[in-house]
Motif scaffolding. Structure first.
Motif, short mmCIF file in Angstrom:
data_model
loop_
_atom_site.label_atom_id
_atom_site.label_comp_id
_atom_site.label_asym_id
_atom_site.label_seq_id
_atom_site.Cartn_x
_atom_site.Cartn_y
_atom_site.Cartn_z
N ILE A 6 0.84 -1.20 0.00
CA ILE A 6 0.00 0.00 0.00
C ILE A 6 0.88 1.25 0.00
O ILE A 6 0.62 2.22 -0.73
N LEU A 7 1.93 1.25 0.81
CA LEU A 7 2.83 2.41 0.85
C LEU A 7 3.57 2.60 -0.47
O LEU A 7 3.75 3.74 -0.92
N LEU A 8 3.99 1.51 -1.10
CA LEU A 8 4.65 1.62 -2.40
C LEU A 8 3.69 2.13 -3.47
O LEU A 8 4.07 2.93 -4.33
N VAL A 43 -1.05 11.92 2.66
CA VAL A 43 -2.14 11.15 3.27
C VAL A 43 -3.19 10.79 2.23
O VAL A 43 -3.71 9.68 2.20
N THR A 44 -3.46 11.73 1.33
CA THR A 44 -4.41 11.46 0.25
C THR A 44 -3.89 10.36 -0.66
O THR A 44 -4.67 9.51 -1.12
N ALA A 45 -2.59 10.34 -0.91
CA ALA A 45 -2.00 9.28 -1.74
C ALA A 45 -2.17 7.91 -1.08
O ALA A 45 -2.45 6.92 -1.75
N ALA A 98 -4.35 4.77 -2.48
CA ALA A 98 -3.83 3.41 -2.58
C ALA A 98 -4.77 2.41 -1.89
O ALA A 98 -5.02 1.32 -2.43
N LEU A 99 -5.30 2.78 -0.73
CA LEU A 99 -6.23 1.89 -0.03
C LEU A 99 -7.54 1.72 -0.80
O LEU A 99 -8.05 0.59 -0.94
#
Length: 113
Positions: A7-9, A30-32, A36-37
């Motif tokens: 998710i972070l990548l 945070v929006t990114a 991703a989520l």
């Protein structure tokens, strides 16, 4: 743990693509992560339904219609997330294609379980 790293990548890839593509905007880190989520959830729930409903078209186009389904998933994420913006279908198609390439590269660096 592997899911969180993926998710972070993906969030990093979304943020980088938003910086370089003119029709995509992300308001912050945070929006990114939220993008991703949401993309992960949409790919888990909505994408199989869309693939099943459009199976004849996907077979006729030899799988190229899956790119259209990915663009639709991006546009759905745009509709759900206030700080994420995509200007149109063609930008969403290019964004989904580049995001898939970035994810392939980043996930291959991550390795398997």
């Amino acid at each position: 743990m592997n899911f969180i790293i993926r998710i972070l990548l993906t969030a990093v890839a979304v943020f980088l693509l938003a910086e370089f593509l003119p029709g995509v905007s992300v308001s912050g880190y945070v929006t990114a992560i939220i993008v991703a989520l949401v993309l992960a959830i949409l790919n888990l729930i909505v994408k199989p339904i869309l693939v099943l409903l459009t199976l004849p078209v996907t077979i006729i186009t030899l799988g190229l219609f899956l790119l259209v389904i990915n663009a639709i998933i991006i546009l759905l994420a745009d509709a759900f997330i206030p700080g994420f913006g995509v200007d149109g279908f063609w930008i969403a198609l290019l964004f989904s294609l580049l995001l898939s390439i970035f994810q392939s590269i980043l996930f291959s660096l991550l390795g398997s379980d």
